[in-house]
Design a protein around this motif. Structure first.
Motif, PDB file in Angstrom:
ATOM      1  N   PHE A 286       0.868  -1.188   0.000  1.00 13.09           N
ATOM      2  CA  PHE A 286       0.000   0.000   0.000  1.00 13.09           C
ATOM      3  C   PHE A 286       0.902   1.234   0.000  1.00 13.09           C
ATOM      4  CE2 PHE A 286      -2.335   3.359   2.071  1.00 13.09           C
ATOM      5  CZ  PHE A 286      -3.689   3.118   1.853  1.00 13.09           C
ATOM      6  N   VAL A 287       0.650   2.141  -0.909  1.00 13.98           N
ATOM      7  CA  VAL A 287       1.489   3.344  -1.032  1.00 13.98           C
ATOM      8  C   VAL A 287       0.613   4.592  -0.903  1.00 13.98           C
ATOM      9  CG1 VAL A 287       2.906   4.706  -2.637  1.00 13.98           C
ATOM     10  CG2 VAL A 287       3.242   2.226  -2.473  1.00 13.98           C
ATOM     11  N   LEU A 288       1.107   5.553  -0.140  1.00 13.84           N
ATOM     12  CA  LEU A 288       0.397   6.837  -0.024  1.00 13.84           C
ATOM     13  C   LEU A 288       1.411   7.955   0.145  1.00 13.84           C
ATOM     14  CD1 LEU A 288      -2.116   8.626   0.471  1.00 13.84           C
ATOM     15  CD2 LEU A 288      -2.042   7.901   2.860  1.00 13.84           C
ATOM     16  N   GLY A 289       1.251   9.014  -0.653  1.00 16.53           N
ATOM     17  CA  GLY A 289       2.131  10.172  -0.503  1.00 16.53           C
ATOM     18  C   GLY A 289       1.302  11.415  -0.254  1.00 16.53           C
ATOM     19  N   LYS A 290       1.697  12.483  -0.933  1.00 16.57           N
ATOM     20  CA  LYS A 290       1.006  13.782  -0.921  1.00 16.57           C
ATOM     21  C   LYS A 290       0.375  14.188   0.414  1.00 16.57           C
ATOM     22  CE  LYS A 290       0.544  14.019  -5.909  1.00 16.57           C
ATOM     23  NZ  LYS A 290      -0.285  14.378  -7.039  1.00 16.57           N
ATOM     24  N   PRO A 291      -0.927  13.844   0.712  1.00 15.32           N
ATOM     25  CA  PRO A 291      -1.543  14.500   1.880  1.00 15.32           C
ATOM     26  C   PRO A 291      -1.272  13.803   3.207  1.00 15.32           C
ATOM     27  CG  PRO A 291      -3.200  13.164   0.805  1.00 15.32           C
ATOM     28  CD  PRO A 291      -1.908  12.950   0.043  1.00 15.32           C
ATOM     29  N   GLY A 295       0.427  17.996   3.923  1.00 17.00           N
ATOM     30  CA  GLY A 295       1.023  18.926   2.950  1.00 17.00           C
ATOM     31  C   GLY A 295       2.539  19.019   3.095  1.00 17.00           C
ATOM     32  N   LEU A 296       3.060  18.593   4.237  1.00 19.52           N
ATOM     33  CA  LEU A 296       4.522  18.520   4.385  1.00 19.52           C
ATOM     34  C   LEU A 296       5.004  17.296   3.597  1.00 19.52           C
ATOM     35  CD1 LEU A 296       6.516  20.070   6.502  1.00 19.52           C
ATOM     36  CD2 LEU A 296       6.653  17.799   7.528  1.00 19.52           C
ATOM     37  N   PRO A 297       6.155  17.395   2.893  1.00 25.82           N
ATOM     38  CA  PRO A 297       6.579  16.246   2.083  1.00 25.82           C
ATOM     39  C   PRO A 297       6.810  14.984   2.912  1.00 25.82           C
ATOM     40  CG  PRO A 297       7.824  18.209   1.510  1.00 25.82           C
ATOM     41  CD  PRO A 297       7.039  18.540   2.746  1.00 25.82           C
ATOM     42  N   ALA A 298       6.025  13.968   2.649  1.00 30.13           N
ATOM     43  CA  ALA A 298       6.170  12.668   3.320  1.00 30.13           C
ATOM     44  C   ALA A 298       5.374  11.640   2.530  1.00 30.13           C
ATOM     45  CB  ALA A 298       5.647  12.729   4.751  1.00 30.13           C
ATOM     46  N   SER A 299       5.805  10.394   2.588  1.00 29.75           N
ATOM     47  CA  SER A 299       5.030   9.311   1.991  1.00 29.75           C
ATOM     48  C   SER A 299       5.238   8.062   2.831  1.00 29.75           C
ATOM     49  CB  SER A 299       5.463   9.071   0.540  1.00 29.75           C
ATOM     50  OG  SER A 299       6.816   8.669   0.493  1.00 29.75           O
TER      51      SER A 299
END
Ligand SMILES: Cc1ncc(COP(=O)(O)O)c(C=O)c1O
Length: 458
Positions: A286-291, A295-299
């Protein structure tokens, strides 16, 4: 030369061009400060922008943002916009959600990066399992990286070379995904890639979404480590899965020993836990980035217990050396502080319920406008994410979506909406409704869409 009377999405090409030119002139007239500031200060950047995507907007030059609050942006000329782009999903829960801003401010004086975890990190691990499922997690900084790392693990544990993706997909700057179906069905490198020297057909396969016979045939060859998919294709014009498609995708990947990686970076709009939890899917990764950090860069990328055990066995036997997984600034304390606050206090059932309600209002309003003006278009929604598509019928795959995409018409609509105070994503007509988006903002967008649609269709 384009025939000026040729219909694009039901509208004559010359009318589209005239509207685009008029709106560009208005945009420029009300931004004298922006124009002057760019003339003075943009030259040090390649292409005049700090990231080349910032030229994707259909305006003559980008706005310079002074501030963003809730679901509103103000530019340096004082123009206020209702923001439905929301950083192309990074700010899907609104700009600087209060708990996230507070957590970042508190951490900011305690160090920004250590290469060591914090107590917040342990809390984030629990929250990730609670929100998305019992995966074993890793933290990265962009969704592109998270996908790249997930693919490395998939190859390692299966011992297979190839990745299967769907035509017109987008999963970030991931080489394996930059393929299109060639004439004989084999993958070819997509046109437009910069500096690409590898023949990607050696590491990738590409088929159409919703095509089960093609999926079965591609997997039967036994060389596919993973299918990398969005549960709904969002990066073209949105393509929904056929009823039963996900069950078959899961059955066939299991049957052929291929891992299923679901990239929820956009479909996290579906509801709490993303499309996976909302629809009871069972990915291996399972992959999730962006929010994910407000809003701070993280995934984040997670794998099931089974994949984690296989990776552990693989890891125990590999020679010493850099794995190719991980980046220096990932898993830093600022990310953990922001993720903890975001997952616990912002990405909540209540906020998703608000988003769903607002997005349903927007969907109904836009569909009503389209119907009243007899435009050959339709609206599609995945939770908080709404798109109008300038094509009469729903789409089944990436190739259909490619044909449905009407860049000139979409740009003219977009430009007209911006000048009426509504910002939508600069491509694929995406509009996100955050928990702090007001009904008044939604109604203004519907009214602006009504005005421009009326003019286009008259
Ligand atoms: C589904 C999906 N995955 C991954 C990415 C890559 O995200 P990032 O640009 O933050 O690496 C995107 C970006 O739009 C995306 O839409």
């Amino acid at each position: 030369m384009t025939d000026p009377q040729m219909l694009v999405g039901g509208v004559a090409a010359d009318r589209i061009a005239a509207i685009q030119a008029r709106e560009a002139a208005i945009f420029t007239r009300i931004r004298p400060g922006t124009r002057a500031a760019l003339d003075k200060g943009a030259a040090p950047f390649l292409g005049g922008v700090p990231m080349l995507w910032m030229t994707d907007w259909p305006q003559p030059f980008p706005m310079l943002v002074a501030k963003a609050e809730g679901a509103r942006l103000t530019d340096i000329d004082g123009n206020r916009l209702d923001d439905f782009c929301l950083g192309d999903t990074g700010s899907m829960f609104g700009h600087s959600p209060e708990p996230v801003a507070r957590a970042i401010a508190a951490q900011a004086t305690r160090g920004l990066t250590y290469r060591l975890p914090t107590e917040d990190a342990l809390e984030v691990g629990q929250l990730l399992q609670d929100r998305f499922g019992p995966f074993r997690w890793q933290i990265a900084t962009t969704a592109s990286d998270a996908n790249r790392f997930a693919l490395r693990v998939a190859r390692a544990v299966t011992g297979r070379p190839k990745v299967l993706v769907f035509a017109a997909c987008y999963h970030g700057a991931v080489d394996e995904t930059f393929v299109a179906p060639g004439a004989d069905g084999a993958a070819v490198n997509r046109p437009g890639l910069v500096g690409q020297v590898v023949d990607l057909s050696q590491i990738s396969k590409v088929i159409e979404f919703n095509d089960l016979p093609a999926l079965e045939a591609a997997l039967a060859e036994g060389d596919v480590a993973a299918v990398l998919a969005e549960p709904v294709m969002t990066n073209c014009c949105m393509v929904l899965p056929d009823p039963g498609y996900h069950a078959e995708l899961r059955r066939l990947t299991r049957k052929h020993g291929t891992l299923l990686i679901l990239d929820e970076t956009h479909t996290i709009s579906s509801g709490l836990g993303g499309y996976t939890r909302t629809h009871g899917l069972e990915p291996d990764m399972f992959v999730l980035g962006k929010p994910v950090a407000g809003g701070l860069p993280a995934s984040v990328w997670g794998m099931t217990e089974d994949v984690a055990a296989r990776y552990k066995a693989f890891d125990a036997t590999r020679p010493a050396g850099f794995s190719g997984i991980g980046t220096t600034l990932s898993a830093n304390p600022l990310q953990f502080a922001a993720m903890r606050a975001n997952l616990a206090q912002v990405m909540t059932e209540e906020n998703y319920a608000r988003m769903e309600k607002g997005a349903a209002r927007l969907e109904r309003g836009l569909a009503d406008v389209i119907q009243r003006h007899g435009a050959p278009w339709h609206v599609v929604r995945v939770g908080a994410r709404v798109e109008f598509i300038c094509h009469p019928t729903p789409l089944r795959n990436g190739s259909e979506s490619h044909v449905a995409h009407k860049p000139a018409l979409e740009k003219a609509i977009h430009a007209a909406l911006v000048n009426r105070g509504c910002l939508i994503a600069p491509f694929h007509n995406m509009m996100l409704v955050s928990p702090v988006t007001g009904a008044d903002q939604i109604d203004r967008l519907i009214a602006a869409f009504d005005e421009i649609t009326a003019e286009l269709m008259e």
